[in-house]
Design an enzyme around this catalytic site. Structure first.
Site, PDB file in Angstrom:
ATOM      1  N   GLU A 211       0.816  -1.197   0.000  1.00 20.61           N
ATOM      2  CA  GLU A 211       0.000   0.000   0.000  1.00 20.61           C
ATOM      3  C   GLU A 211       0.854   1.253   0.000  1.00 20.61           C
ATOM      4  OE1 GLU A 211      -2.296  -0.685   3.481  1.00 20.61           O
ATOM      5  OE2 GLU A 211      -4.027  -1.402   2.374  1.00 20.61           O
ATOM      6  N   CYS A 228       3.102   8.512   1.546  1.00 17.66           N
ATOM      7  CA  CYS A 228       3.606   7.573   2.540  1.00 17.66           C
ATOM      8  C   CYS A 228       3.891   6.269   1.804  1.00 17.66           C
ATOM      9  CB  CYS A 228       2.585   7.360   3.645  1.00 17.66           C
ATOM     10  SG  CYS A 228       3.087   6.147   4.886  1.00 17.66           S
ATOM     11  N   CYS A 235       6.792  -7.243   7.259  1.00 19.99           N
ATOM     12  CA  CYS A 235       7.871  -6.730   8.104  1.00 19.99           C
ATOM     13  C   CYS A 235       8.196  -7.768   9.176  1.00 19.99           C
ATOM     14  CB  CYS A 235       7.445  -5.414   8.757  1.00 19.99           C
ATOM     15  SG  CYS A 235       8.738  -4.658   9.770  1.00 19.99           S
ATOM     16  N   CYS A 239       6.556  -5.128  15.921  1.00 17.08           N
ATOM     17  CA  CYS A 239       6.093  -4.091  16.843  1.00 17.08           C
ATOM     18  C   CYS A 239       4.661  -4.416  17.259  1.00 17.08           C
ATOM     19  CB  CYS A 239       6.171  -2.719  16.199  1.00 17.08           C
ATOM     20  SG  CYS A 239       7.868  -2.240  15.782  1.00 17.08           S
ATOM     21  N   CYS A 242       1.572  -2.209  15.868  1.00 18.54           N
ATOM     22  CA  CYS A 242       1.573  -1.853  14.454  1.00 18.54           C
ATOM     23  C   CYS A 242       0.937  -2.968  13.641  1.00 18.54           C
ATOM     24  CB  CYS A 242       3.008  -1.606  13.981  1.00 18.54           C
ATOM     25  SG  CYS A 242       3.132  -1.175  12.231  1.00 18.54           S
ATOM     26  N   GLY A 282       6.764  -2.118   6.305  1.00 18.06           N
ATOM     27  CA  GLY A 282       8.160  -2.533   6.359  1.00 18.06           C
ATOM     28  C   GLY A 282       9.072  -1.597   7.119  1.00 18.06           C
ATOM     29  N   GLU A 283      10.264  -2.071   7.397  1.00 21.39           N
ATOM     30  CA  GLU A 283      11.315  -1.312   8.068  1.00 21.39           C
ATOM     31  C   GLU A 283      12.319  -0.845   7.013  1.00 21.39           C
ATOM     32  OE1 GLU A 283      13.876   0.610   9.588  1.00 21.39           O
ATOM     33  OE2 GLU A 283      12.592  -0.073  11.242  1.00 21.39           O
ATOM     34  N   SER A 335      11.431   5.851  15.589  1.00 27.19           N
ATOM     35  CA  SER A 335      10.215   5.426  16.289  1.00 27.19           C
ATOM     36  C   SER A 335      10.603   4.981  17.695  1.00 27.19           C
ATOM     37  CB  SER A 335       9.543   4.280  15.529  1.00 27.19           C
ATOM     38  OG  SER A 335       9.191   4.688  14.223  1.00 27.19           O
ATOM     39  N   LEU A 336      10.430   5.868  18.671  1.00 22.69           N
ATOM     40  CA  LEU A 336      10.891   5.587  20.031  1.00 22.69           C
ATOM     41  C   LEU A 336       9.785   4.944  20.865  1.00 22.69           C
ATOM     42  CD1 LEU A 336      13.588   6.033  21.447  1.00 22.69           C
ATOM     43  CD2 LEU A 336      12.679   8.158  22.378  1.00 22.69           C
ATOM     44  N   HIS A 337       8.675   5.637  21.043  1.00 18.18           N
ATOM     45  CA  HIS A 337       7.448   5.106  21.640  1.00 18.18           C
ATOM     46  C   HIS A 337       7.525   4.751  23.123  1.00 18.18           C
ATOM     47  CE1 HIS A 337       6.159   5.187  17.565  1.00 18.18           C
ATOM     48  NE2 HIS A 337       6.860   4.130  17.202  1.00 18.18           N
ATOM     49  N   CYS A 457      -1.975   6.537  10.541  1.00 17.38           N
ATOM     50  CA  CYS A 457      -0.664   6.067  10.969  1.00 17.38           C
ATOM     51  C   CYS A 457      -0.776   4.832  11.854  1.00 17.38           C
ATOM     52  CB  CYS A 457       0.051   7.181  11.714  1.00 17.38           C
ATOM     53  SG  CYS A 457       1.721   6.765  12.186  1.00 17.38           S
TER      54      CYS A 457
END
Length: 474
Positions: A211, A228, A235, A239, A242, A282-283, A335-337, A457
């Protein structure tokens, strides 16, 4: 999965359409690369685009289940092995897409290739110097390289070799027989949200699907269109909140498959993309060589300024250093979170293999090497990481590491496969932001866009990853 991904494919209230037409859209001014975009009425229809793609029933399924033995919980040796395999696949994909040593052999061969296999050579994603070299090695005059560039990135981007009309018919036949392809994918579905956010489901040559999301906005009186883009099919990072991380990993995207996402969005909206965020499926830092090559093409040929491109990562050991060596003038978003290692490992299992202290040290070195600030993505999860104490802890952490540059606060967007997480209330979100700002840490709240189309997101995982598409017969 990228914990900052943009969208997922679901039904519900999504608005489906084959194309979107803005009556007041006109041809946009060409960029420094000479690129412009046509009014949608001048663009090829979805039906015509489909005719340029052939598939077979033997193609790989679209569903991306997790590998055998992969499960939720603590990061382990199997996860590490899958990450290394992903990185190895990225190198192989890059080598296959950039090698020109077989062009002469291809052009002198019989052109036969197995159905469902990616063409031997894809033109999309190549820069002008590469296209000139390709033209010469293919036995064409060097000036044909510029003509190829104009066809690939011009007002009406080519979808098939036969669309390269400035090339002699004999030359086009020669390229087709040799298995050379433009490298475009088919728009399989489109979902639109009332706020204008639009999600394209692209069907790749092997019937996998990815996508890409177009996010229109007006900023300071100017129209802005953010793309985006995805970097992998699935992936392996797992996470917990996600959507993509709830599935498995199939493969890395090649350069042309990344660039095509932006070109497809420009065709759909009938206007130029102004900003790009690598925050889709994906990363990106598991696919560094292809992401960097796509970045170059998007900058030099599509005409997106480097400072308008953001590459997001949950963190891959050694990859930020590699990115720094490229000396990009783009933004790195981490991406800390979480404000501490223990909570981060619960939310992002791979953090066990790449502790926060190492990640932040690499972020410091990235800033020193590039002069570009690092931003931090922080998804707020109600009752998990959104308290005042946690905001203060995050502020102290960033100041201690001289990284108090900017925190992008993202209120959690619901994911079907992660029912334990909830979106925080508005008061909690504002309190977190205000707490950071009182500690002199700049912060902003990302506006949720595309919720009706599951294009917000963190929601990116389409239904076709869960249930395979039926491969079309040739």
């Amino acid at each position: 999965a990228m914990a900052t991904s943009c969208a997922s494919w679901t039904g519900g209230t999504a608005v489906f359409a084959a194309s979107r037409v803005h009556d007041n859209t006109r041809v946009r001014a060409a960029s420094s690369s000479g690129r412009a975009c046509a009014h949608p009425s001048a663009l090829p229809s979805l039906t015509n685009a489909r005719r340029n793609v052939v598939r077979t029933a033997a193609a790989d399924p679209t569903a991306v289940p997790r590998g055998e033995g992969v499960q939720d919980g603590e990061w382990n040796a199997l996860d590490e092995r899958l990450v290394r395999e992903s990185q190895g696949d990225a190198e192989v994909t890059f080598e296959r897409s950039t090698s020109t040593k077989n062009i002469e052999r291809l052009l002198s061969g019989d052109g036969t290739r197995k159905p469902g296999v990616d063409p031997s050579y894809n033109l999309l994603g190549m820069t002008l110097p590469e296209l000139k070299t390709f033209a010469e090695e293919a036995g064409l005059p060097k000036f044909r390289g510029k003509q190829l560039r104009d066809h690939l990135y011009g007002v009406k981007p080519a979808r098939a070799i036969d669309d390269l009309t400035t090339l002699p018919k004999a030359a086009r036949r020669q390229l087709e027989v040799a298995g050379v392809s433009v490298g475009r994918s088919v728009v399989h579905h489109v979902a639109g949200s009332p706020d204008g956010t639009t999600k394209l489901l692209l069907r790749l040559h092997d019937d996998r699907v990815v996508e890409t999301v177009g996010i229109p906005a007006h900023e300071a009186g100017h129209r802005r269109l953010t793309a985006c883009v995805s970097s992998q099919v699935g992936c392996p990072m797992r996470c917990t909140f996600c959507a993509t991380g709830k599935g498995g990993f199939a493969r890395n995207l090649a350069t042309h498959e990344i660039v095509d996402q932006v070109v497809s969005l420009e065709e759909h909206f009938g206007e130029r993309v102004t900003h790009i965020v690598f925050m889709g499926m994906g990363e990106p830092l598991l696919n560094v060589p292809n992401v960097l090559r796509a970045h170059e093409a998007l900058n030099k040929e599509v005409g997106i300024g480097s400072r308008h491109i953001t590459i997001s990562t949950v963190g891959v050991r050694g990859a930020i250093e590699r990115l720094a060596r490229a000396k990009l003038q783009s933004t790195l978003a981490i991406s800390l979170h979480a404000p501490n290692q223990d909570l981060r490992e619960r939310l992002i299992p791979s953090a066990k293999a790449y502790p926060m202290r190492e990640l932040l040290n690499d972020a410091q070195q990235y800033f020193i090497a590039t002069g570009r600030r690092v931003t931090f993505e922080y998804t707020l999860l109600a009752g998990v990481n959104d308290s005042t104490d946690q905001a203060e802890e995050l502020g102290r952490l960033l100041y201690k590491n001289k990284l108090a540059s900017h925190v992008n606060i993202i209120p959690y967007n619901p994911v079907d496969d992660a029912p334990d997480f909830k979106r925080p209330g508005r008061a909690s979100v504002l309190n977190f932001k205000n707490t950071l700002e009182r500690m002199n840490v700049p912060a902003s709240i990302r506006q949720s866009r595309g919720l009706e189309a599951a294009a917000a997101c963190g929601q990116l995982r389409n239904a076709y990853q869960k249930n395979a598409l039926q491969a079309e017969e040739a």
